[in-house]
Write a protein that holds these residues in place. Structure first.
Motif, PDB file in Angstrom:
ATOM      1  N   LYS A   1      48.939  78.503  13.821  1.00 17.51           N
ATOM      2  CA  LYS A   1      49.218  77.197  14.426  1.00 17.51           C
ATOM      3  C   LYS A   1      50.064  76.358  13.467  1.00 17.51           C
ATOM      4  O   LYS A   1      49.809  76.375  12.253  1.00 17.51           O
TER       5      LYS A   1
ATOM      6  N   GLN B   1      46.651  84.610   7.537  1.00 14.56           N
ATOM      7  CA  GLN B   1      46.099  85.343   8.664  1.00 14.56           C
ATOM      8  C   GLN B   1      46.348  84.515   9.936  1.00 14.56           C
ATOM      9  O   GLN B   1      46.562  83.303   9.840  1.00 14.56           O
ATOM     10  N   PRO B   2      46.271  85.148  11.111  1.00 11.00           N
ATOM     11  CA  PRO B   2      46.604  84.417  12.343  1.00 11.00           C
ATOM     12  C   PRO B   2      45.709  83.204  12.630  1.00 11.00           C
ATOM     13  O   PRO B   2      46.087  82.348  13.420  1.00 11.00           O
ATOM     14  N   PHE B   3      44.548  83.153  11.990  1.00  5.91           N
ATOM     15  CA  PHE B   3      43.659  82.013  12.264  1.00  5.91           C
ATOM     16  C   PHE B   3      43.921  80.847  11.315  1.00  5.91           C
ATOM     17  O   PHE B   3      43.157  79.884  11.298  1.00  5.91           O
TER      18      PHE B   3
ATOM     19  N   PHE C   1      37.560  73.164   7.118  1.00  5.88           N
ATOM     20  CA  PHE C   1      37.448  74.410   6.354  1.00  5.88           C
ATOM     21  C   PHE C   1      36.083  75.056   6.587  1.00  5.88           C
ATOM     22  O   PHE C   1      35.049  74.402   6.491  1.00  5.88           O
ATOM     23  N   GLY C   2      36.110  76.338   6.913  1.00 13.62           N
ATOM     24  CA  GLY C   2      34.858  77.061   7.127  1.00 13.62           C
ATOM     25  C   GLY C   2      34.307  76.917   8.530  1.00 13.62           C
ATOM     26  O   GLY C   2      33.350  77.593   8.900  1.00 13.62           O
ATOM     27  N   PHE C   3      34.925  76.046   9.314  1.00 11.50           N
ATOM     28  CA  PHE C   3      34.472  75.757  10.683  1.00 11.50           C
ATOM     29  C   PHE C   3      35.305  76.617  11.631  1.00 11.50           C
ATOM     30  O   PHE C   3      36.512  76.424  11.777  1.00 11.50           O
ATOM     31  N   GLU C   4      34.670  77.597  12.260  1.00  8.87           N
ATOM     32  CA  GLU C   4      35.447  78.623  12.957  1.00  8.87           C
ATOM     33  C   GLU C   4      36.175  78.145  14.211  1.00  8.87           C
ATOM     34  O   GLU C   4      36.988  78.884  14.766  1.00  8.87           O
ATOM     35  N   HIS C   5      35.875  76.918  14.638  1.00 13.12           N
ATOM     36  CA  HIS C   5      36.575  76.385  15.809  1.00 13.12           C
ATOM     37  C   HIS C   5      37.956  75.867  15.450  1.00 13.12           C
ATOM     38  O   HIS C   5      38.785  75.636  16.327  1.00 13.12           O
ATOM     39  N   HIS C   6      38.159  75.688  14.187  1.00 16.00           N
ATOM     40  CA  HIS C   6      39.356  74.994  13.730  1.00 16.00           C
ATOM     41  C   HIS C   6      40.286  75.966  13.020  1.00 16.00           C
ATOM     42  O   HIS C   6      39.857  76.725  12.148  1.00 16.00           O
ATOM     43  N   SER C   7      41.556  75.968  13.382  1.00 13.95           N
ATOM     44  CA  SER C   7      42.549  76.747  12.629  1.00 13.95           C
ATOM     45  C   SER C   7      42.417  76.369  11.158  1.00 13.95           C
ATOM     46  O   SER C   7      42.456  75.192  10.811  1.00 13.95           O
ATOM     47  N   GLN C   8      42.294  77.355  10.310  1.00 17.74           N
ATOM     48  CA  GLN C   8      42.042  77.098   8.894  1.00 17.74           C
ATOM     49  C   GLN C   8      43.344  76.760   8.170  1.00 17.74           C
ATOM     50  O   GLN C   8      44.234  77.604   8.067  1.00 17.74           O
TER      51      GLN C   8
ATOM     52  N   ARG D   1      41.217  69.670   6.834  1.00 19.23           N
ATOM     53  CA  ARG D   1      39.832  69.525   7.230  1.00 19.23           C
ATOM     54  C   ARG D   1      39.418  70.717   8.087  1.00 19.23           C
ATOM     55  O   ARG D   1      40.253  71.520   8.475  1.00 19.23           O
TER      56      ARG D   1
END
Lengths: 342, 342, 342, 342
Positions: free
Chosen positions: B103, B75-77, B126-133, B124
């Motif tokens: 990214k 997905q784009p994120f 993971f699950g943190f919405e600020h960070h590209s997964q 790293r």
């Protein structure tokens, strides 16, 4: 041996001249990605036919040509006015929107052709940031319904576009068929008529996989090469795309192939138009014949000659001819249709 | 006759077997867009080589294969961890970002190969919405530096990915070279080693313009066909792409071509490694030789044999061999290099 | 009553002056979407502080300000050189890539600050269509590590950018803290130093939800309003965003708040720097203090004062002060830390 | 004191209750980005009104709510069927296309309301990779023309969507007005009627800048938080958005405000419908009145009461009422209109 049908001009194979050219240039090494003498030659041939204002960029598919046209000429906040039946609206799975970010505005038509009066009501909201800014009027030449815009109609559309600071784009997947239909040159039908950007196709008319975008404004070339690369359509062994266009233009293959396909459509039209129960629905101006035929006949006819139903509701079918359609195909098809309708 | 050089394996032409196959299938009509018997045959041949879990999709360019891999699996994120020297990071003009929205996270390497310990620090957030997964670890096989991951190294990378619910992608533009280098089958190096999605190339190894994405997870096939169409890479005359892969696999052309290219790289390595002033900088494991040579020699040598400078700062050059490199090319090149340094 | 901590300056509330202004303008009707006198007033106040070359556009979030900066100044085939620790690289979930299509190039830093010598090696591939074209150098001011670029350092970075036909962008989510740290005006630190586009924040410094992009090149304003609308950040009741900026600038609230926050950081630094087991890791130049503290102390301290661990591996923590941090917070925190390390 | 007009419900200010709540929660520190007790409280209040299947996500603008709805529920190769007059088609500058990649299919309507029979002809091409895959039917409630879908009409549209494996989306920027118009609960009009995803607005009905997406399918929450962050709409000081929704639901402010606005529209309708030369063109079911009035009257009336022309060609205007419209506004407006026509 694969049977020939009337499903689509892209169901056909490749002209022998194209194969010969591909084979001829297949020796040794040349630089990749278009920096080779064959690409230079192909570009120069195309500029002979389209005029000195033409800047051609090769790609592999017609969808890519349309998307590259839009993405280069416009910004994502622009919109594209196009026919409801156009390839970019109907058959590209949203590729223009996804890659360019632009909005497509579909316009109803009777015969696949936009008219100034149906377009003009969408030319609004300029300068108003809530509204996608109209950026391109896109017409298909010949259209998906086998009809053709005259030079004068093209010029009118270009003037309409330019008077609103917009561009005129032609989806010319079948531009060759339109040009021979009108008996005019490619340049007269594009550069001279005010076209700004053109998707010029070869695959449907005897090439293997060779399409192009031709920009008629030098300013578009500033970004075009980067956008083509981002669109994933920069060929590494570009010489083999270029060679197809060399074969296309060296001995007027584009014209001979299109003339043949169009002539076959006329023959097909003549052969079926008076069969009882067959009603031809569109003027036959290029290489397609559209007709309503009895519903029960369709599957029986398709068993021997593959083709597509265009509008299931009214039992309308589409028959496309191509550079390799033979007289015997027409004869056999008309005979079979006649028999089945009985 | 075009001279051969050492610039890139994509500067070469097309294997004769491929031409023959293209010519052989060029008759009559077949349905477009991949619904034809040639495409079916090519797919089935590829599943013989890659195993029953392989789902191949053909495209025209390696960039498209990489982008389609990412856009289908993620997905784009999400983000993609890749080598700083990888093609997708360095040579695709941002196509992955533009089309997939993802990214790319570039990782430094010594020899083009990611290692678990250099990758893991990026796994790293993971699950943190600020960070590209983090979604994919992507490795190139063989790498852009001519090195090769062993099966065991591939498997470790797959395990690292899977233990984080990520996928392993291989950019296999030169996978054939890697497989023959290791003496293993394509399946052992991919499906059996835990690879989830593969860009499998043909163009650099004797085909004309034929690349593919091979998914090793059936769930990816739900969306893949739509995404390929949106990526503008659904060929209308697909049989001519399929035919290239048929030729590639029918008589082990992929293997013969790659073996030849690799063998030529070894010969080149042997021929230059002891020349004074030449320092080979990477292990020669596939079809590339990287070396530092005297700066002043470069332009003189390029006059006769075209090749690229890899790192201008240290005067490091890249010499690629291909399926059509001849012994005489090696001899002439080494002789010339010797003379120039002389 | 919510307790105050040191987690982030955006954990704080809103300055009373801002509330008063919001309340004051809350009467009757004004035209939406920014065509109102409050927006006009806010813009004019900002142009007083940033100079006549400043064109401000309001948005709701800092991420939007960064993305709008990139998407307006660049094309999707461009890249952005930024610090590995920058907000856009690390904390925006790939929003810049998804919306602008551009590639981000992360650069390692010691203290959050780019240096010309670390940037310059990424300024390559110009004109080469395979390579994302470097378009922006982006610096954070103050940085995510609490450090500050001097005017001279900013100017050098602008010159580096301009000498490559690139732009300098500042992520100024905490620009106010940087300006008061250096004792210079906002204009001296931006327009006068050659900055082309600025994300100027208010939310972290006492506003409710008010951020802006300030373009210092008129040509960017041609497209900016459409791009802001497409970015979903055109406020309908814009007057309430504008009012926040009016309050911010009418009585130097931006400066007073930033001065207070910075002063509190200095006090915090003084209060903890000599505690045994505490090692401050970055120069305290704005409103953040970074320190390594004993690992076991962290969770105990967090029970009373919320803050984030910056680098788990080395037990480094981040303490942010804000416009509402009180002396008693510092005293209590330092006392507690001292006790826990005890 | 700003004069009130009839231009748009978003020209109004903010309800006093909302200001009080914002002020009340403005103390101390709470964690940013929605991990705070106010957000938790607001979510829980909304789930009381919309039912336990509701998953709300807050954003700042209605455009963001629509785009987030589409981008979360669909893939880029999907399409959205919507009214030609819908906000997402007409007034979002192509934001849905740019961010989600999806195609929008505009459908003609008489009164802003889609009907099953006008939608169904666009529900085709499923499984056909050339065609954007229909994914969402989107209706506006109340519509941009002041009309309202009944519960039964909503349910029919949901069934139509679901029977094609599609979703029903409501653009509920004015859902409150629709609910009070029908005298039903928010849950009856959404969750109970089969709605899958909802843009639920507050700004047009007395809030400052608070909109939301409410998902009625848990599976959408897997990706929603990342997509919101990528859409640049994750508020750092989220408590101030949450507080608006708390005020909205704690004492039925949503209902009182909408009831007032709707009642004012009825009064306006009664006051103008019998004026000679005024022809009301749409049923007045929510808070808008559409009417054709003499062309020359328009600019004169606008001098005292600001409003927009809806359709210049036929001299049709739009008058919107809002939570703060006063009886005196109606009286003065009708009197003035009467005079001017008089």
């Amino acid at each position: 041996m694969n049977a020939r049908g009337f499903a689509s001009d892209n169901n056909s194979g490749v002209s022998p001249e194209v194969f010969r050219k591909l084979s001829e240039i297949n020796n040794g090494h040349v630089v990749g990605y278009g920096d080779d003498p064959y690409t230079e030659h192909a570009v120069s041939l195309m500029r002979e036919h389209f005029g000195p204002s033409a800047y051609p960029y090769f790609v592999f598919t017609g969808t890519a040509a349309n998307v590259l046209s839009i993405a280069t000429a416009l910004q994502p906040f622009n919109s594209v006015i196009c026919a409801e039946t156009s390839h970019m609206q109907e058959d590209e799975c949203g590729a223009p929107e996804r890659f360019s970010g632009c909005k497509l505005i579909p316009v109803e038509t009777e015969n696949g052709k936009l008219k100034p009066e149906t377009v003009v009501k969408h030319l609004r909201g300029f300068g108003f940031e809530h509204h996608s800014q109209p950026g391109i009027i896109s017409i298909s030449q010949s259209t998906e319904l086998g009809t053709v815009y005259t030079i004068e109609e093209t010029r009118q559309m270009a003037e309409l576009a330019h008077s609103h600071n917009m561009y005129l784009h032609i989806d010319g997947a079948r531009l060759s068929n339109a040009a021979v239909s009108l008996g005019v040159s490619l340049k007269e039908l594009t550069a001279d008529a005010g076209v700004d950007v053109l998707s010029f196709g070869g695959t449907k008319n005897g090439l293997m996989a060779a399409e192009s975008v031709i920009f008629f404004r030098e300013e578009f070339t500033r970004n075009a090469k980067y956008i083509r690369k981002q669109s994933m359509h920069l060929a590494s062994k570009m010489r083999f795309v270029a060679a197809q266009f060399i074969a296309y233009f060296e001995n007027d293959l584009w014209k001979r192939n299109a003339q043949h396909a169009n002539a076959m459509a006329q023959k097909l039209y003549q052969a079926v138009k008076d069969i009882r129960g067959v009603k031809v629905t569109q003027p036959v101006e290029a290489n397609g014949v559209f007709a309503v035929i009895p519903e029960n006949v369709i599957p029986l006819l398709q068993k021997e000659y593959f083709f597509y139903v265009w509008d299931e509701e009214v039992s309308e079918v589409r028959w496309m001819t191509s550079f390799d359609t033979a007289q015997e195909d027409i004869d056999g098809f008309a005979k079979k249709l006649h028999e089945l309708i009985g």
